[in-house]
Design a protein around this motif. Structure first.
Motif, short mmCIF file in Angstrom:
data_model
loop_
_atom_site.label_atom_id
_atom_site.label_comp_id
_atom_site.label_asym_id
_atom_site.label_seq_id
_atom_site.Cartn_x
_atom_site.Cartn_y
_atom_site.Cartn_z
N LEU A 283 4.75 12.93 -0.30
CA LEU A 283 3.87 11.83 0.10
C LEU A 283 2.93 11.50 -1.05
CD1 LEU A 283 3.11 13.02 3.74
CD2 LEU A 283 4.45 11.01 3.07
N PRO A 284 2.57 10.21 -1.20
CA PRO A 284 1.64 9.85 -2.27
C PRO A 284 0.29 10.54 -2.07
CG PRO A 284 1.97 7.99 -0.76
CD PRO A 284 2.95 9.06 -0.37
N LEU A 285 -0.46 10.65 -3.14
CA LEU A 285 -1.72 11.39 -3.12
C LEU A 285 -2.65 10.94 -1.99
CD1 LEU A 285 -3.57 13.45 -4.49
CD2 LEU A 285 -4.23 11.69 -6.14
N TRP A 286 -2.75 9.64 -1.76
CA TRP A 286 -3.72 9.16 -0.76
C TRP A 286 -3.32 9.56 0.65
CZ3 TRP A 286 -2.83 5.51 3.19
CH2 TRP A 286 -1.61 4.82 3.14
N LEU A 287 -2.04 9.90 0.85
CA LEU A 287 -1.52 10.17 2.18
C LEU A 287 -1.23 11.64 2.42
CD1 LEU A 287 -0.77 8.40 4.57
CD2 LEU A 287 1.48 8.05 3.55
N ALA A 288 -1.21 12.44 1.36
CA ALA A 288 -0.80 13.85 1.48
C ALA A 288 -1.75 14.60 2.41
CB ALA A 288 -0.80 14.50 0.10
N PRO A 289 -1.20 15.49 3.26
CA PRO A 289 -2.06 16.23 4.19
C PRO A 289 -3.03 17.16 3.46
CG PRO A 289 0.22 17.01 4.33
CD PRO A 289 0.22 15.79 3.46
N VAL A 290 -2.56 17.75 2.36
CA VAL A 290 -3.47 18.48 1.46
C VAL A 290 -3.33 17.77 0.12
CG1 VAL A 290 -3.98 20.67 0.32
CG2 VAL A 290 -3.12 20.65 2.68
N GLN A 291 -4.44 17.19 -0.35
CA GLN A 291 -4.36 16.40 -1.58
C GLN A 291 -4.52 17.28 -2.82
OE1 GLN A 291 -7.49 13.85 0.08
NE2 GLN A 291 -6.14 12.10 -0.30
N ALA B 43 0.83 -1.21 0.00
CA ALA B 43 0.00 0.00 0.00
C ALA B 43 0.86 1.25 0.00
CB ALA B 43 -0.94 0.00 1.21
N PHE B 44 2.08 1.16 0.54
CA PHE B 44 2.97 2.31 0.58
C PHE B 44 4.01 2.26 -0.54
CE2 PHE B 44 1.17 2.10 4.79
CZ PHE B 44 0.99 3.42 5.14
N GLY B 45 3.84 1.30 -1.44
CA GLY B 45 4.72 1.26 -2.61
C GLY B 45 5.97 0.41 -2.44
N TYR B 46 6.04 -0.41 -1.38
CA TYR B 46 7.21 -1.28 -1.20
C TYR B 46 6.82 -2.71 -1.54
CZ TYR B 46 8.60 2.67 1.78
OH TYR B 46 8.88 3.92 2.25
N GLU B 47 7.41 -3.22 -2.60
CA GLU B 47 7.03 -4.57 -3.03
C GLU B 47 8.01 -5.62 -2.50
OE1 GLU B 47 4.25 -5.00 -4.53
OE2 GLU B 47 3.81 -2.91 -5.07
N LYS B 48 9.19 -5.17 -2.12
CA LYS B 48 10.24 -6.13 -1.80
C LYS B 48 10.66 -6.02 -0.33
CE LYS B 48 14.85 -7.34 -3.26
NZ LYS B 48 16.07 -6.64 -3.59
N PHE B 49 10.78 -7.18 0.32
CA PHE B 49 11.30 -7.17 1.68
C PHE B 49 12.09 -8.46 1.93
CE2 PHE B 49 6.89 -8.71 1.86
CZ PHE B 49 7.03 -9.92 2.51
#
Ligand code: ZN
Length: 414
Positions: free
Chosen positions: A311-319, A189-195
């Motif tokens: 920050l990505p759009l969904w998380l930005a304080p002002v979108q 969801a935060f853009g990290y595919e690899k761990f």
């Protein structure tokens, strides 16, 4: 590479002060981000069978002694006390402040385990309630040396998704699988595919018998093998009460950040005499799992900022910011602003008489992802000229199209 402190300043998210080293002062814009992450995690935790709880920040010294934290983690804890009259002196008459003593009977929790054990023990438990999964956005304090403090990356006070599962030994594989699924979902969801996964084995200083450590370590290794996850072993890196799986995400620059963890613990259930009534009506001891998927939320935000520079759009304080070119489009811009606000979008209206280039410059410095510019022509056509952060130029689109893009935000997230 970005410096998360500089971005936080530009976005007015938070600041630090000498009065509280290693602790964050969250500003309104920063708390919006924090709450959005919390809400996202709350949904994931709920969908995986967890119930949210909240427990005290300060717990008694005797409890920390019992859990072993006082002895093994004591230097890292903030001990708190109260000024109290020592009535044993001079027959109870206090003549000066010097006769008051500080009773250091509490410590701020560095983790929520003993508190969740207390919640478990508040009732007699039945097998019907097992596995019991509790989670808390736990405000924890750890007295890190001042030289190691570094913005959000290393703090003395932070919030972690602090979760505990009380289950049978036979449930462990399922619960560890559940945890790894949550890791996958949330990191993506935060853009990290690899761990990557590391299994941290018994440290030299530890509690409990070797036999229990053998069992707990075998559970973690078997789980990774059965579930098909590659892992590395790291000797001596477990916590003093249990071994653990540590999950590190890979960022865009190829750096690894250790964030998630799950620990199989046979020790605390013994020390705290946990039990439940099993199907045969007999008392049985549960196993305890300690887990955090994101770990410190403050650090998570720091990593995001360093990685993405915004920050990505969904998380930005002002979108979205709706900005007018002149007064002539003010009414239409205000109508658009209101419609977006009603949709639950974090939107600002900039309809003052500043020039549009000044508005764009300031909003871009604040890393607002979308600027919807409304001039006379756009107002007449019900369109906006849309500028996307980090993309040069602008594109005229129907306002309805912007609404549609924003209404689908978050739906594909989890
Ligand atoms: Zn714990």
């Amino acid at each position: 590479m970005y410096d998360h402190r500089a971005i936080a300043k530009a976005m007015d998210l938070f600041h630090f002060e000498e009065h509280s080293p290693g602790m964050v002062f969250w500003h309104p814009m920063g708390l919006r981000v924090f709450r959005t992450i919390e809400e996202c995690m709350r949904q994931v935790y709920q969908s995986h069978g967890f119930e949210e709880v909240r427990s005290p920040l300060a717990l008694s010294r005797s409890l920390w002694e019992k859990s072993g934290h006082w002895g093994k983690f004591g230097n890292n804890m903030f001990v708190v006390g109260s000024w109290q009259q020592d009535n044993s002196v001079d027959g109870g008459e206090v003549e000066s402040a010097e006769e008051e003593v500080v009773n250091l009977n509490y410590a701020l929790k560095p983790m929520s385990c003993p508190a969740h054990i207390a919640i478990y023990k508040a009732h007699k438990r039945s097998y019907r309630e097992i596995p019991m999964r509790l989670m808390e956005f736990g405000i924890v304090h750890r007295n890190e040396p001042s030289g190691t403090l570094s913005g959000c990356m290393r703090l003395r006070q932070f919030v972690q998704d602090d979760a505990h599962i009380f289950c049978r030994e036979a449930d462990l594989l399922n619960e560890i699988g559940n945890f790894l699924n949550m890791v996958k979902e949330l990191y993506a969801a935060f853009g990290y595919e690899k761990f990557i996964i590391r299994i941290a084995l018994r440290p030299e200083q530890r509690m409990g018998s070797d036999e229990l450590w053998d069992r707990a370590e075998a559970v973690l290794i078997n789980a990774c093998q059965e579930l098909g996850y590659a892992y590395e072993l790291s000797h001596g890196e477990g916590s003093f009460y249990s071994p653990k799986i540590e999950v590190s995400l890979a960022d865009r620059l190829g750096r690894y950040w250790q964030c998630g963890t799950i620990q199989v613990d046979f020790n605390f259930p013994q020390i705290f005499e946990l039990s439940f009534v099993n199907q045969e009506g007999k008392l049985e001891q549960p196993v305890m799992l300690h887990q955090a998927v994101l770990g410190s939320i403050e650090r998570w935000i720091g990593i995001l900022l360093e990685n993405q520079g915004a920050l990505p759009l969904w998380l930005a304080p002002v979108q979205v910011a709706v900005a007018t070119i002149s007064e002539k489009s003010a009414d239409e811009a205000e109508a658009m602003f209101k419609r977006l606000k009603r949709m639950g979008i974090r939107v600002e209206l900039h309809a003052d008489d500043a020039t549009i280039s000044k508005k764009i410059r300031e909003l871009s410095e604040r890393k607002v992802p979308l600027i919807a510019i409304v001039g006379e022509r756009e107002a007449a056509n019900r369109t906006v000229n849309l500028r996307r952060l980090g993309v040069s130029g602008q594109q005229e689109i129907a306002f309805a199209q912007l609404e549609e893009e924003l209404s689908s935000l978050g739906k594909n997230l989890l």
